[in-house]
Design a protein around this motif. Structure first.
Motif, mmCIF file in Angstrom:
data_model
loop_
_atom_site.group_PDB
_atom_site.id
_atom_site.type_symbol
_atom_site.label_atom_id
_atom_site.label_comp_id
_atom_site.label_asym_id
_atom_site.label_seq_id
_atom_site.Cartn_x
_atom_site.Cartn_y
_atom_site.Cartn_z
ATOM 1 N N GLU A 178 0.831 -1.208 0.000
ATOM 2 C CA GLU A 178 0.000 0.000 0.000
ATOM 3 C C GLU A 178 0.868 1.261 0.000
ATOM 4 O OE1 GLU A 178 -3.390 2.146 2.841
ATOM 5 O OE2 GLU A 178 -2.556 0.182 3.371
ATOM 6 N N GLY A 179 1.948 1.234 0.784
ATOM 7 C CA GLY A 179 2.849 2.390 0.817
ATOM 8 C C GLY A 179 3.532 2.623 -0.524
ATOM 9 N N ILE A 180 3.929 1.547 -1.199
ATOM 10 C CA ILE A 180 4.571 1.675 -2.516
ATOM 11 C C ILE A 180 3.598 2.263 -3.528
ATOM 12 C CG2 ILE A 180 5.548 0.365 -4.429
ATOM 13 C CD1 ILE A 180 6.790 -1.516 -2.395
ATOM 14 N N VAL A 181 2.362 1.765 -3.523
ATOM 15 C CA VAL A 181 1.360 2.255 -4.482
ATOM 16 C C VAL A 181 1.070 3.737 -4.249
ATOM 17 C CG1 VAL A 181 -1.051 2.036 -5.187
ATOM 18 C CG2 VAL A 181 0.317 -0.005 -4.847
ATOM 19 N N SER A 182 0.906 4.121 -2.985
ATOM 20 C CA SER A 182 0.613 5.531 -2.689
ATOM 21 C C SER A 182 1.788 6.438 -3.023
ATOM 22 C CB SER A 182 0.231 5.677 -1.215
ATOM 23 O OG SER A 182 1.316 5.327 -0.376
ATOM 24 N N THR A 183 3.020 5.971 -2.807
ATOM 25 C CA THR A 183 4.194 6.787 -3.125
ATOM 26 C C THR A 183 4.330 6.989 -4.624
ATOM 27 O OG1 THR A 183 5.319 5.911 -1.160
ATOM 28 C CG2 THR A 183 6.679 6.985 -2.827
ATOM 29 N N ILE A 184 4.141 5.922 -5.392
ATOM 30 C CA ILE A 184 4.211 6.049 -6.856
ATOM 31 C C ILE A 184 3.063 6.918 -7.364
ATOM 32 C CG2 ILE A 184 4.094 4.770 -9.026
ATOM 33 C CD1 ILE A 184 5.427 2.418 -7.619
ATOM 34 N N GLY A 185 1.883 6.733 -6.795
ATOM 35 C CA GLY A 185 0.731 7.502 -7.248
ATOM 36 C C GLY A 185 0.841 8.983 -6.949
ATOM 37 N N GLU A 195 14.542 7.506 -11.095
ATOM 38 C CA GLU A 195 15.830 8.110 -10.737
ATOM 39 C C GLU A 195 16.147 7.933 -9.254
ATOM 40 O OE1 GLU A 195 15.419 12.132 -11.915
ATOM 41 O OE2 GLU A 195 15.492 11.709 -14.066
ATOM 42 N N ASN A 196 15.126 8.010 -8.407
ATOM 43 C CA ASN A 196 15.355 7.917 -6.951
ATOM 44 C C ASN A 196 14.407 6.876 -6.342
ATOM 45 O OD1 ASN A 196 17.268 10.152 -6.844
ATOM 46 N ND2 ASN A 196 15.502 11.470 -7.245
ATOM 47 N N PRO A 197 14.687 5.597 -6.533
ATOM 48 C CA PRO A 197 13.808 4.582 -5.935
ATOM 49 C C PRO A 197 13.842 4.562 -4.417
ATOM 50 C CG PRO A 197 15.761 3.568 -6.910
ATOM 51 C CD PRO A 197 15.779 5.009 -7.320
ATOM 52 N N ASP A 198 14.914 5.173 -3.840
ATOM 53 C CA ASP A 198 14.980 5.198 -2.375
ATOM 54 C C ASP A 198 13.908 6.104 -1.775
ATOM 55 O OD1 ASP A 198 16.245 7.350 -3.581
ATOM 56 O OD2 ASP A 198 17.505 7.740 -1.830
ATOM 57 N N LEU A 199 13.287 6.969 -2.605
ATOM 58 C CA LEU A 199 12.181 7.782 -2.105
ATOM 59 C C LEU A 199 11.026 6.903 -1.637
ATOM 60 C CD1 LEU A 199 12.062 10.672 -4.756
ATOM 61 C CD2 LEU A 199 12.902 10.778 -2.400
ATOM 62 N N ILE A 200 10.849 5.784 -2.322
ATOM 63 C CA ILE A 200 9.768 4.860 -1.941
ATOM 64 C C ILE A 200 10.043 4.294 -0.555
ATOM 65 C CG2 ILE A 200 8.579 2.728 -2.561
ATOM 66 C CD1 ILE A 200 9.220 3.271 -5.454
ATOM 67 N N SER A 201 11.251 3.771 -0.364
ATOM 68 C CA SER A 201 11.573 3.155 0.930
ATOM 69 C C SER A 201 11.541 4.178 2.058
ATOM 70 C CB SER A 201 12.943 2.482 0.854
ATOM 71 O OG SER A 201 13.940 3.425 0.492
ATOM 72 N N GLN A 202 12.021 5.398 1.795
ATOM 73 C CA GLN A 202 12.004 6.422 2.840
ATOM 74 C C GLN A 202 10.581 6.805 3.222
ATOM 75 O OE1 GLN A 202 14.350 9.652 1.317
ATOM 76 N NE2 GLN A 202 16.273 8.492 1.358
ATOM 77 N N THR A 203 9.719 6.938 2.204
ATOM 78 C CA THR A 203 8.329 7.312 2.481
ATOM 79 C C THR A 203 7.604 6.213 3.232
ATOM 80 O OG1 THR A 203 8.326 8.631 0.450
ATOM 81 C CG2 THR A 203 6.188 8.116 1.437
ATOM 82 N N VAL A 204 7.854 4.976 2.834
ATOM 83 C CA VAL A 204 7.165 3.852 3.468
ATOM 84 C C VAL A 204 7.623 3.668 4.908
ATOM 85 C CG1 VAL A 204 6.812 1.359 3.364
ATOM 86 C CG2 VAL A 204 6.737 2.694 1.266
ATOM 87 N N LEU A 205 8.926 3.857 5.157
ATOM 88 C CA LEU A 205 9.448 3.668 6.511
ATOM 89 C C LEU A 205 8.877 4.684 7.504
ATOM 90 C CD1 LEU A 205 13.232 2.769 6.034
ATOM 91 C CD2 LEU A 205 11.487 1.399 7.182
ATOM 92 N N THR A 206 8.563 5.877 7.031
ATOM 93 C CA THR A 206 8.057 6.910 7.936
ATOM 94 C C THR A 206 6.612 6.686 8.354
ATOM 95 O OG1 THR A 206 7.430 8.271 6.018
ATOM 96 C CG2 THR A 206 9.608 8.639 6.981
ATOM 97 N N LYS A 207 5.943 5.709 7.771
ATOM 98 C CA LYS A 207 4.521 5.498 8.070
ATOM 99 C C LYS A 207 4.289 4.547 9.238
ATOM 100 C CE LYS A 207 2.799 6.513 3.440
ATOM 101 N NZ LYS A 207 1.955 6.051 2.314
#
Length: 333
Positions: A178-185, A195-207
């Protein structure tokens, strides 16, 4: 051989049978092993286990193991856990592993985890050696309509305090997905995600996705990322196709209405023509009736015929003149 001579033999047989039954019912060898290991247990305790339908070796062997490891576990604790349907050997192994890893774990909590259906030994091992959970490809659509697929590796560690009542791996995978889908969306351009796939992991970890689960998320790493379909273009194509079908349906509806109106007009014209023919058929009858009744004379009738003939002649002359004019115009062209 007399009865007096047979009596010693019978006595010896009875003694042998009694000793065999005694050793079968009372685990003397297990009692000796426990004493040799420094575990002080009464022979009557082992007999009581037999009476309570508890397999003594299932309790004594883990008890010896716990005593050698320095755990303060009693026979009653192990026996009660056995009667509750738990796995004593696995609980003792988990306690020993937790003690060696300096993890605070009591027998009561360990037994509760085991009775809850979880592998308490695996949980202790996972607390020492974190586990990696790999998700399948999770697809999300960026705001520019491009589908992006990502696969993540989640490093988790077992949370002993939340093993009872905590959610499992499926919940972790679902929340991370769910976090990956919301970050991409929420990304305006799919290229930024690439270019920055680590944005996904950083966003998901903060939730705080590990809340209420039996695990503690240590890290989320994007293992693979790929481009999928152009969902925006496909949606536009589908919308255009739907608009075209709607326009065709409306045009067909208008054509059908025009055909219906044309048929209605033809029916009205035919009806009027029928009425005209019917009226013309009544004219001779009316003229005959007028002549018989004396309303008109023969000369009046002849004058009417002459007028009609003159009118027909003029119509023919006008048609011929028009035809000649049309031919002259064609010749001039």
């Amino acid at each position: 051989m007399t009865l007096t001579e047979l009596f010693p033999l019978l006595l010896v047989g009875i003694i042998i049978i009694a000793v065999a039954v005694l050793f079968t019912f009372i685990p003397v060898m297990l009692w000796i092993s426990a004493l040799a290991a420094g575990v002080r247990i009464s022979i009557f305790t082992l007999v009581g286990m037999r009476l309570r339908r508890v397999v003594p070796r299932m309790v004594i062997n883990p008890l010896i193991k716990a005593h050698k490891a320095g755990l303060g576990v009693t026979t009653n604790q192990l026996e009660s856990h056995y009667l509750a349907g738990g796995n004593i050997d696995r609980v003792v192994n988990a306690l020993i592993a937790a003690q060696r890893a300096n993890i605070e774990l009591s027998f009561e909590r360990c037994a509760a985890i085991d009775l809850a259906g979880r592998d308490v030994l695996e949980a202790v091992q996972m607390s020492v050696n974190p586990k990696v959970i790999e998700t399948p490809f999770i697809a999300g659509v960026a705001m520019d309509g491009i589908e992006v697929k990502a696969k993540a590796r989640i490093t988790v560690r077992a949370n002993i305090e939340r093993l009872v009542g905590g959610a499992g791996e499926d919940t972790i995978i679902a929340r991370v997905g769910e976090g990956i889908v919301s970050t991409i969306g929420s990304s305006h351009d799919h290229n930024k995600v690439l270019e920055n796939p680590d944005l996904i992991s950083q966003t998901v970890l903060t939730k705080g996705l590990d809340a209420g689960t039996a695990f503690e998320i240590l890290s989320i790493d994007i293992a693979d990322i790929d481009i999928g379909k152009n969902i925006g273009a496909e949606l536009q194509i589908d919308q255009a196709e739907a608009d075209k079908n709607i326009a065709q349906a409306k045009a067909e509806e208008r054509r059908a209405m025009a055909v219906a109106q044309e048929q209605e007009m033809r029916a009205r014209v035919e009806e009027m023509q029928a009425k005209v023919v019917e009226a013309e058929a009544e004219v001779p009858l009316a003229m005959a009736e007028a002549l018989r009744s004396g309303n008109i004379g023969v000369m009046d009738y002849m004058n009417l015929k002459n007028v009609m003939a003159d009118t027909d002649m003029r119509d023919m002359i006008s048609k011929l003149s028009k035809h000649e004019n049309d031919e002259d115009d064609n010749d001039s062209k």
